[in-house]
Motif scaffolding. Structure first.
Motif: not given
Length: 397
Positions: A37-49, A70-78, A297-300
């Motif tokens: 649940f830690d937001p900093d950890r979550f951001k690292l996982e999005i960016d680095k994984v 097929k078009a999709m949004d993937v962790v914020g990237l279309p 992952p979702g937005e939070t």
């Protein structure tokens, strides 16, 4: 080669089934509760994984013919994936080079050319800019410099991987570690996409923990799958990817036949996970089938979503279609009302701060390896990722 490995795993399974044993880890493993649940950890996982390593974004069955996309949004990237007129799958950032608007809405379809709905700039299946609306009024540009931004893509074993970083140094062979050869045993290139849907869930790692876990089966799923389900697991790893099976009497039955008659269906049973977000589980609803679960992952930190695809080895008959519908409906209930329902409650409990860590037992080796891989990837630089994948399963640091 893949069949040889499948037979070796079957023999290992048979040995454990006959002896009443399972392979176990050296000790119980602890994971900090805040990792969920830690937001900093979550951001690292999005960016680095999720933004650095290959993600399995589509099955070949979703775009089998030239012109399919097929078009999709993937962790914020279309993202736009298309199969060109030459039959090759390509991936692009789904953003027009004029003003950046997405060219295609999320979903699947068929198109010979991609035309932006904002100003009608057009791109061919290779991503080249081929037409500018009212070009004489717009002004001179070098059209060759304004095509769609391509993303690294690989299609193997009936599955399509894309890396969200256009300049990624990650090598697919290093990342897959031979796992694509194992997945090739399914023959998914020619399978049929029956149906797909998307479910909401808890933190992506809570959800993924469940895909690697047989320990909970006769407890959480006693009303659906039944109390007779085994809670004992055997794990096999290829780099960060894992297969989980249970020692079974069905496998012992293989010994009654020569090895060359051992069924591929039985040999490939179990759950095959593709790091960091895919689960492939075998079923028989309507004939040989799999449920491919695609987790993001979702937005939070406390939310995720999972697209479930029901793939069938053959196009179903009317009777098989009804069986497949019943199977898919049951699986929706099992995941949404059992797995993810308890996962969401677990999420709230962990966010309360009541526990400092969670435990993975000696019998839950899949969770050990999964969380070690996440930790190690977060610590690894871009240029060292290939070496990390080639090194095999990371240990505690």
């Amino acid at each position: 080669m893949a069949r040889h490995e499948l037979i070796e795993m079957a023999r290992d399974n048979i040995g454990h089934a006959q002896a009443g044993t399972i392979a176990q880890e050296a000790d119980v493993f602890k994971v900090p509760a805040s990792n969920y649940f830690d937001p900093d950890r979550f951001k690292l996982e999005i960016d680095k994984v999720f933004k650095r390593i290959p993600l399995m974004l589509a099955a070949t069955a979703e775009l089998p013919q030239p012109g399919d996309y097929k078009a999709m949004d993937v962790v914020g990237l279309p993202v736009l994936i298309s199969r060109g007129g030459d039959g090759v799958a390509r991936a692009f950032i789904n953003s027009c080079s004029h003003r950046g608007a997405p060219i295609v809405k999320p979903g699947t379809g068929k198109a010979r050319r991609f035309v932006c709905g904002y100003h009608a700039w057009s791109f061919d299946y290779k991503g080249n800019l081929v037409a500018v609306a009212a070009k004489e009024d717009f002004g001179e540009i070098d059209m060759a410099q304004y095509g769609l931004v391509p993303l690294p893509i690989t299609e193997r074993a009936g599955l399509i991987w894309v890396i969200l970083d256009a300049d990624s140094p990650v090598e697919m062979d290093a990342f897959l570690a031979g796992y694509d050869e194992m997945l090739g045993a399914f023959g998914l290139e020619n399978w049929h996409l029956f149906e797909a849907r998307t479910l909401k869930g808890p933190n992506w790692k809570i959800a993924y923990d469940g895909y690697l876990d047989l320990y909970h089966l006769p407890v959480l799923h006693r009303e659906t799958f039944g109390e007779q389900m085994s809670n004992r697991a055997l794990y096999y790893a290829w780099g960060p990817h894992q297969r989980v099976t249970s020692p079974s009497k069905q496998m012992i039955g293989l010994l009654e036949k020569p090895e060359d008659e051992w069924s591929s269906d039985v040999l490939s049973a179990g759950v095959w996970t593709i790091f960091p977000h895919i689960s492939i589980a075998s079923f028989r609803g309507g004939g040989r089938s799999i449920m491919l679960s695609q987790l993001f992952p979702g937005e939070t930190p406390g939310e995720s979503f999972t697209t479930q695809m029901y793939l069938m080895e053959n196009e179903p008959t009317d009777e098989q279609r009804l069986e497949a519908l019943q199977q898919f409906k049951l699986l929706e209930y099992v995941v949404q009302e059992e797995d993810y329902a308890i996962g969401l409650r677990q999420q709230k409990a962990l966010e309360s701060g009541a526990r400092k860590h969670v435990l993975f037992g000696r019998n839950e080796g899949g969770g050990h390896r999964f969380h070690r891989w996440v930790d190690r990837i977060l610590e690894t630089s871009d240029q060292d990722l290939n070496a990390l994948f080639r090194a095999g399963t990371p240990q505690d640091t």
